[in-house]
Scaffold this motif. Sequence first.
Motif, PDB file in Angstrom:
ATOM      1  N   VAL A  12       5.861  -8.466   4.239  1.00  0.00           N
ATOM      2  CA  VAL A  12       4.739  -8.216   3.217  1.00  0.00           C
ATOM      3  C   VAL A  12       4.130  -6.949   3.688  1.00  0.00           C
ATOM      4  O   VAL A  12       3.765  -6.277   2.782  1.00  0.00           O
ATOM      5  CB  VAL A  12       3.785  -9.373   3.030  1.00  0.00           C
ATOM      6  CG1 VAL A  12       2.733  -8.936   2.083  1.00  0.00           C
ATOM      7  CG2 VAL A  12       4.601 -10.894   2.450  1.00  0.00           C
ATOM      8  N   GLY A  13       3.782  -6.803   4.702  1.00  0.00           N
ATOM      9  CA  GLY A  13       3.051  -5.658   5.381  1.00  0.00           C
ATOM     10  C   GLY A  13       3.626  -4.365   5.155  1.00  0.00           C
ATOM     11  O   GLY A  13       2.806  -3.276   4.417  1.00  0.00           O
ATOM     12  N   ARG A  14       4.870  -4.396   5.121  1.00  0.00           N
ATOM     13  CA  ARG A  14       5.540  -3.009   4.935  1.00  0.00           C
ATOM     14  C   ARG A  14       5.400  -2.498   3.395  1.00  0.00           C
ATOM     15  O   ARG A  14       5.296  -1.285   3.224  1.00  0.00           O
ATOM     16  CB  ARG A  14       7.103  -3.164   5.333  1.00  0.00           C
ATOM     17  CG  ARG A  14       7.532  -3.353   6.850  1.00  0.00           C
ATOM     18  CD  ARG A  14       8.686  -3.971   7.091  1.00  0.00           C
ATOM     19  NE  ARG A  14       9.625  -2.654   6.723  1.00  0.00           N
ATOM     20  CZ  ARG A  14       9.894  -1.546   7.887  1.00  0.00           C
ATOM     21  NH1 ARG A  14       9.467  -1.661   9.131  1.00  0.00           N
ATOM     22  NH2 ARG A  14      10.918  -0.737   7.443  1.00  0.00           N
ATOM     23  N   HIS A  15       5.491  -3.628   2.634  1.00  0.00           N
ATOM     24  CA  HIS A  15       5.432  -3.164   1.171  1.00  0.00           C
ATOM     25  C   HIS A  15       3.730  -3.087   0.822  1.00  0.00           C
ATOM     26  O   HIS A  15       4.017  -2.226  -0.243  1.00  0.00           O
ATOM     27  CB  HIS A  15       6.066  -4.424   0.155  1.00  0.00           C
ATOM     28  CG  HIS A  15       7.602  -4.753   0.350  1.00  0.00           C
ATOM     29  ND1 HIS A  15       8.273  -3.882  -0.571  1.00  0.00           N
ATOM     30  CD2 HIS A  15       8.262  -5.309   1.368  1.00  0.00           C
ATOM     31  CE1 HIS A  15       9.642  -4.521  -0.294  1.00  0.00           C
ATOM     32  NE2 HIS A  15       9.534  -4.970   1.065  1.00  0.00           N
ATOM     33  N   VAL A  16       3.101  -3.584   1.497  1.00  0.00           N
ATOM     34  CA  VAL A  16       1.590  -3.403   1.127  1.00  0.00           C
ATOM     35  C   VAL A  16       1.307  -2.100   1.467  1.00  0.00           C
ATOM     36  O   VAL A  16       0.440  -1.238   0.717  1.00  0.00           O
ATOM     37  CB  VAL A  16       0.730  -4.441   2.072  1.00  0.00           C
ATOM     38  CG1 VAL A  16      -0.747  -3.839   2.077  1.00  0.00           C
ATOM     39  CG2 VAL A  16       0.787  -5.841   1.167  1.00  0.00           C
ATOM     40  N   LEU A  17       1.685  -1.504   2.721  1.00  0.00           N
ATOM     41  CA  LEU A  17       1.433  -0.089   3.141  1.00  0.00           C
ATOM     42  C   LEU A  17       1.896   0.812   1.994  1.00  0.00           C
ATOM     43  O   LEU A  17       1.193   1.987   1.554  1.00  0.00           O
ATOM     44  CB  LEU A  17       2.226   0.341   4.400  1.00  0.00           C
ATOM     45  CG  LEU A  17       1.604  -0.401   5.582  1.00  0.00           C
ATOM     46  CD1 LEU A  17       2.384   0.213   6.788  1.00  0.00           C
ATOM     47  CD2 LEU A  17       0.089  -0.325   5.656  1.00  0.00           C
ATOM     48  N   GLY A  18       3.138   0.649   1.451  1.00  0.00           N
ATOM     49  CA  GLY A  18       3.616   1.466   0.413  1.00  0.00           C
ATOM     50  C   GLY A  18       2.637   1.250  -0.951  1.00  0.00           C
ATOM     51  O   GLY A  18       2.584   2.446  -1.768  1.00  0.00           O
ATOM     52  N   GLN A  19       2.268   0.437  -1.273  1.00  0.00           N
ATOM     53  CA  GLN A  19       1.566   0.097  -2.445  1.00  0.00           C
ATOM     54  C   GLN A  19       0.111   0.931  -2.344  1.00  0.00           C
ATOM     55  O   GLN A  19      -0.494   1.319  -3.085  1.00  0.00           O
ATOM     56  CB  GLN A  19       1.183  -1.454  -2.571  1.00  0.00           C
ATOM     57  CG  GLN A  19       2.470  -2.250  -3.266  1.00  0.00           C
ATOM     58  CD  GLN A  19       2.857  -1.594  -4.899  1.00  0.00           C
ATOM     59  OE1 GLN A  19       2.026  -1.160  -5.347  1.00  0.00           O
ATOM     60  NE2 GLN A  19       4.166  -1.863  -5.094  1.00  0.00           N
TER      61      GLN A  19
END
Length: 271
Positions: A12-19
């Motif tokens: 989840v964290g990797r996608h959160v950074l992108g968002q």
Amino acid sequence: MRVAVTGARGFVGRHVLGQLATRGVEIVATERPGVVRERAAVADVRWVSLDIANPPADCFAVLEYPDVLLHLAWDGLPNYRSLYHLETELPRQYGFLANAVRNGLPALVVAGTCLEYGLQSGALSAHLETRPTTPYGLAKDMLRKQLQFLKAVQPFGLTWARLFYMYGDDQPATSLYPLLKAAVASGHEQFPMSGGEQLRDYLPVDEVAGRLADLAIDPADRGPINLCSGQPVSVRGLVESWIERNGWSIRPKYGELPYPDYEPMAFWGVP
């Protein structure tokens, strides 16, 4: 605005950074000391070294004084039944978060879990009484309650975002979607699974990450909420939709695996 993120290397964290990168905020992401792994490919993220198991004297300072901490880190998964969650992870988690709050952190968004509801069936409201039946679910529920008690003596904004089910790129290999993709890549004609009749609440991980990013940049004192679709879908229907959407020729082989006994047959969140 400055947002700190723990668990930034995770699914989840990797996608959160992108968002977060699309929302015009400063991002500070944590990583464990001495861990050498590929970082999420997001520009303008400052990485700081921090070990939750051995926190510094002032976690808020090490996090560079963020306006909000989006806390996604949790060890010991996916073994939901391990006592590690209660005996080791829970005190570490509370110690780290309490340290940051007592040193001035003004707002906190924490990832909870639908397993806090235990074996309750049907549509689950965020204000429903929690009844966890696994050490992992109980540890998360206890952390939420500890933070609520901390608020009484050290006010801060707290949003507890209970995550339901997700799928998408970079998901751990033991999850349903990557298992199916791996079976296709290996040329298997059949995919062994449970009967698939259980109803669950699924969202693509990018949507989950986007909602978490929105919560972080508007860190109101929301308390517990469900981060979910609100729409029940059968696991059978979900798997068949993935196969059809991707044009795969693999066929599900139902009834090969047992249903998980730590989940009810039918439950979904009320957003």
